[in-house]
Design a protein around this motif. Structure first.
Motif: not given
Length: 570
Positions: A207-214, A216-217, A279-284, A301-305
């Motif tokens: 997981f790239d947390i920055e990519e997930l936040v970007e 979702c934003t 899975d995250f992207d599909s649900e999103l 919400c993405v917070h740490g892990k």
């Protein structure tokens, strides 16, 4: 081996060659190229799912090559000759996944169906080598009726004789793959056979947390009503994720009931460590979909892990709580069940035709159907969903998900999915709603559709559908409505995807009261005489089949075991 890329892509490959420095890779060996493809795929930002899928197939080829090198088979001319094109195929794979990282003109040029087609063609070409390499080893050792060679403390064992063929590698394996190959008298014919079977490999879990936040934003900015939630607000709402607040557990996370400060009740899905970025992207993607028969995704919400989704809370819970419960079952009278069937139909017509995407859910079952206070059904759990390039598109996955009894035969056995995959699951679900029964798959007897589907077909054919109806309904139902719904369900649950209607057709048939249906469902294939200890895939191929078991481990975060089943000689 024929080149599946054809001449029409020459200009494309000229562009890719410049972008990815393919010419500079000419001196890199195959195993070096395998490693480069895997690394490049992890950095891909476009077509990421397809890139990682391709990289995993490439890694599988790399594992096979390592074992060929250990056994010194690569030094023989008869072994090297069929693999001469592998280097070029790997360079093309590297070019493709590298292009998916490019944020400039090239990426914009290749967006859309063109790039997706090239990635699928690359995977098909690599799949040829997955079938070819183990058979090359067997053909190369065929000069002796029985060859047993041990290398490095038994890591490799090749055995060939008139009755059995085995190629065994390291026994450390986390997954199991089955590939069926039609036996041919000439090796060159192997590449002409279609790739069939189930490939079930472990997807990357990085997981790239920055990519997930970007990500979702961006969706938050584009979708009204979709917002970011504070982690501590969610923790308070669920009493710090108390076990008492758990209302469900899925394949990739746990769902909690929570109450926000403003009094709003919500369902909080907390993804676990097994969930992947796919899975995250599909649900999103659910945030982009708006329909009365789809559960609403309220925020993220993405917070740490921690990776969390917040949904609307549906107080009547899931459909399976009613279908499988003798106490709650009678609360679902026939009129309510009929409305649930109609609502699910409309929901899937929207997913397949009415939204901005062509969405295939891939995990339709009673547990994933939620009921609101008016008993209106809402389709939930989009963690396994995938978007297709068109409503007639067909994809193959290396990660078959879903529940036995609801998975379409082509998806369960070969990983092939399309809109017709959901149609099959819908058909089974309708039969479950009518009967209150589960659909049991008899694997050992070559079962593809399930016991409920076969029983329902016989009852429909013999005009004794009253035997199918859930006893909880008593006699309060219209047999004409039961007959129409059952016939439509059986049409949906046919073995061949081409025989199944579309969901738009289903809606038309269910709404055409008083009119006879234009089609009749085909009889399900009879069961074979299997036994409890018999391997399902071997039984499916017949008594004349032979198997090759291969276990591959490598430096990548993935290992697999392959079973190749050879059909009778032709």
């Amino acid at each position: 081996m024929a080149n599946p890329w054809g001449n029409s892509s020459s200009s494309l490959w000229a562009t890719l060659g410049q972008a990815s420095s393919v010419a500079q890779l000419a001196g890199v060996d195959a195993l070096g190229l395998v490693s480069m493809v895997v690394q490049a795929a992890l950095a891909a930002r476009r077509h990421r799912d397809a890139c990682v899928r391709l990289a995993q197939h490439v890694e599988l080829v790399g594992g096979l090559l390592r074992e060929l090198e250990l056994s010194e088979l690569m030094r023989r001319e008869v072994t090297r000759r069929p693999l001469e094109q592998l280097g070029g195929a790997l360079r093309r794979c590297y070019a493709l996944v590298s292009a998916c990282q490019d944020c400039g003109y090239l990426r914009r040029l290749l967006l859309g169906a063109r790039m997706a087609e090239e990635l699928r063609a690359a995977q098909h070409e690599i799949d040829m080598f997955i079938r070819l390499i183990p058979l090359v080893a067997l053909v190369d050792s065929s000069t002796d009726n029985r060859l047993v060679k041990q290398v490095d403390k038994g890591m490799l064992s090749v055995v060939t004789d008139s009755s059995n063929c085995h190629t065994r590698f390291s026994t450390r394996a986390s997954e199991f793959t089955k590939v069926r190959v039609q036996r041919a008298t000439k090796l060159r014919n192997v590449g002409d056979q279609p790739f069939v079977g189930t490939v079930d490999l472990q997807e990357q879990k990085l997981f790239d947390i920055e990519e997930l936040v970007e990500l979702c934003t961006r969706i938050e900015e584009a979708c009204v009503g979709f917002a970011k939630f504070n982690f501590f607000q969610i923790a308070d709402a669920t009493n710090n994720f108390s076990e008492k607040a758990i209302i469900g557990c899925g394949g990739f996370g746990t769902v909690y009931k929570g109450q926000l400060p403003d009094g709003l009740m919500v369902a909080v899905k907390r993804l676990d460590k097994h969930a992947t970025i796919f899975d995250f992207d599909s649900e999103l993607q659910l945030a982009k979909l708006q329909h009365i028969n789809l559960v609403r995704l309220l925020g993220w919400c993405v917070h740490g892990k921690e990776r969390i989704f917040v949904y609307e809370f549906l107080q009547n819970g899931s459909l399976d709580h009613y279908i499988s419960d003798r106490t709650k079952g009678p609360l679902l009278d026939w009129s309510k069940r009929l409305k649930i069937i109609a609502g699910l139909t409309e929901g899937f017509v929207y997913l397949h035709k009415g939204s901005r995407f062509w969405i295939v859910h891939r995990d339709l079952k009673p547990h994933n159907i939620l009921l609101d206070h008016n008993m209106i059904p809402k389709i939930a759990d989009f963690g396994s969903a995938r978007a297709l390039s068109s409503d007639v598109a067909e994809e193959r996955t290396i990660r078959v998900v879903g529940t036995s009894g609801y998975k379409a035969p082509e998806y369960a056995s070969e990983g092939v999915y399309s809109m017709k995959t959901d149609v099959f699951s819908f058909g089974v679900l309708v039969l479950v709603i009518i009967s209150g029964r589960k659909n049991t798959i008899l694997d050992k007897q070559g079962d593809t559709v399930g016991e409920l589907v076969r029983d329902a077909w016989c009852m429909w054919k013999d005009q004794r559908l009253h035997e199918l109806v859930d006893p909880a309904l008593g006699n309060v139902y219209e047999i004409a409505e039961i007959t129409r719904c059952t016939q439509v369900a059986l049409l949906c649950a046919q073995e061949d995807p081409a025989d199944r209607p579309t969901m738009a057709d289903v809606a038309a048939m269910l709404n055409s009261e008083g009119m006879s249906l234009p089609m009749e469902p085909k009889q399900p294939t009879a069961l074979s005489k299997g036994c409890a200890g018999e391997d399902t895939s071997s039984a499916y191929m017949g008594q004349t089949s032979r198997t090759i078991d291969i276990t591959i481990t490598s430096s990548a975060p993935m290992s697999t075991r392959v079973q190749i089943i050879l059909g009778p000689e032709v």
